[in-house]
Write an enzyme that holds these catalytic residues in place. Sequence first.
Site, PDB file in Angstrom:
ATOM      1  N   SER A 151     -19.053 -76.498   3.848  1.00 14.60           N
ATOM      2  CA  SER A 151     -18.237 -76.915   2.470  1.00 14.60           C
ATOM      3  C   SER A 151     -17.112 -75.147   2.307  1.00 14.60           C
ATOM      4  O   SER A 151     -18.227 -74.293   2.253  1.00 14.60           O
ATOM      5  CB  SER A 151     -19.470 -77.129   1.358  1.00 14.60           C
ATOM      6  N   TYR A 155     -11.262 -77.977  -0.182  1.00 19.04           N
ATOM      7  CA  TYR A 155     -10.942 -78.940  -1.458  1.00 19.04           C
ATOM      8  C   TYR A 155      -9.483 -77.985  -1.304  1.00 19.04           C
ATOM      9  O   TYR A 155      -9.740 -76.943  -1.011  1.00 19.04           O
ATOM     10  CB  TYR A 155     -12.118 -78.148  -2.479  1.00 19.04           C
ATOM     11  N   THR A 197     -11.252 -83.125   1.488  1.00 10.46           N
ATOM     12  CA  THR A 197     -11.733 -83.910   0.569  1.00 10.46           C
ATOM     13  C   THR A 197     -10.707 -84.788  -0.696  1.00 10.46           C
ATOM     14  O   THR A 197     -10.624 -83.918  -0.604  1.00 10.46           O
ATOM     15  CB  THR A 197     -13.098 -83.007  -0.503  1.00 10.46           C
ATOM     16  N   LYS A 214     -11.666 -87.196   3.912  1.00 10.81           N
ATOM     17  CA  LYS A 214     -13.244 -87.955   3.357  1.00 10.81           C
ATOM     18  C   LYS A 214     -12.937 -88.068   2.476  1.00 10.81           C
ATOM     19  O   LYS A 214     -12.166 -87.699   1.292  1.00 10.81           O
ATOM     20  CB  LYS A 214     -14.208 -86.233   3.317  1.00 10.81           C
ATOM     21  N   HIS A 216     -18.419 -89.506  -1.979  1.00 12.69           N
ATOM     22  CA  HIS A 216     -19.157 -88.533  -2.523  1.00 12.69           C
ATOM     23  C   HIS A 216     -20.532 -88.547  -2.930  1.00 12.69           C
ATOM     24  O   HIS A 216     -20.894 -87.800  -3.896  1.00 12.69           O
ATOM     25  CB  HIS A 216     -18.435 -87.775  -3.712  1.00 12.69           C
TER      26      HIS A 216
END
Length: 348
Positions: free
Chosen positions: A106, A130, A156, A219, A243
């Site tokens: 992440s 992100y 994402t 995603k 999520h």
Amino acid sequence: MAMVCLSDFEDYAKKYLPKIAWDFFAAGADDCSTRDENIQAYKRIRFRPRMLRDVSMMDIRTKLLGTEISFPVGIAPTGFHQLAWPDGEKSTARAAKAMNTCYIASTYSTCTLEEITAAAPGGLRWFQLYIHRNRAVSQQLVQRAEALGFQGLVLTADLPYTGKRRDDVRNGFRLPPHMKLKNLEGAFEVCKMSPLDPSVTWNDIYWLRSLTHLPIIIKGILTKEDAELAVRHGVQGIIVSNHGGRQLDGGPATIDALVEVVEAVQGRVEVYLDGGIRKGSDVLKALALGAKCVFIGRPALWGLAYKGEEGLQDVLRILQDEFRLSMALAGCASVSEIGRHLVQFSKL
């Protein structure tokens, strides 16, 4: 206590993690109906098992964008692994490598990408991104990940803003002072508001493609319309995801959305799924409905909370054993034999 199934790890984590950490990992948005539906939806799917099929030799391997993994379960991107275990994402990376599967690290890791790479050299890793208001920060992260040997970039798409997670609001959740978002240190000083960029659009995929040679996996897709747009914009994979029910409450369970996405994509890109996987038979159902692989989020954190790298390996091994057994009992000796014929939706 004997750790027999994933809910044993969940019970352990709930008992032993600090309440604020448990609440953060467990949180769903609003009433948590989508979070819970991710799990419930599997119960509405029934197998159509075949008999007398010679399942003496089982092959549960599959490939992610051409790279072989030992079985079709990877580790989904989740943040703040040090909340679960002191070594954080380093332990996650080591467990994934030991089990020969994919770990998606992440943006919000509590270890640097360099630390994660050094902890498990040669492991299959993708990087989850992100896009931030400060595009230079995102660009630098993408290029760091590629230089370090990450093999995929996961964008994402479902977080222009953070969903309302009531327990986090009540707890005033924030990272403990000794934990840092290691990959973003120094990046936020200029941001007085949320650093996430809510203006991101499909065109930003072209921008990402200009920065990197890595395959891009998107995603957070839940509809055929967005699946079609994803293919049109040149992504190489789609993760059907809500999520973990932490964003828009009242959306579909991912296993239900999977059917529509797979139908729209028609094999042009690989489709994966996360959300609600708790047993090996859930993995089999997802593959029967067209997923190439599934990813686990919360169960990976429960494994870390139990015993770090070893606990996460235990979780993966249990899923692997349960998946192999479910396949055999359903009459499939290899992943290539799994198909839509294997399942039906119950009338309940």
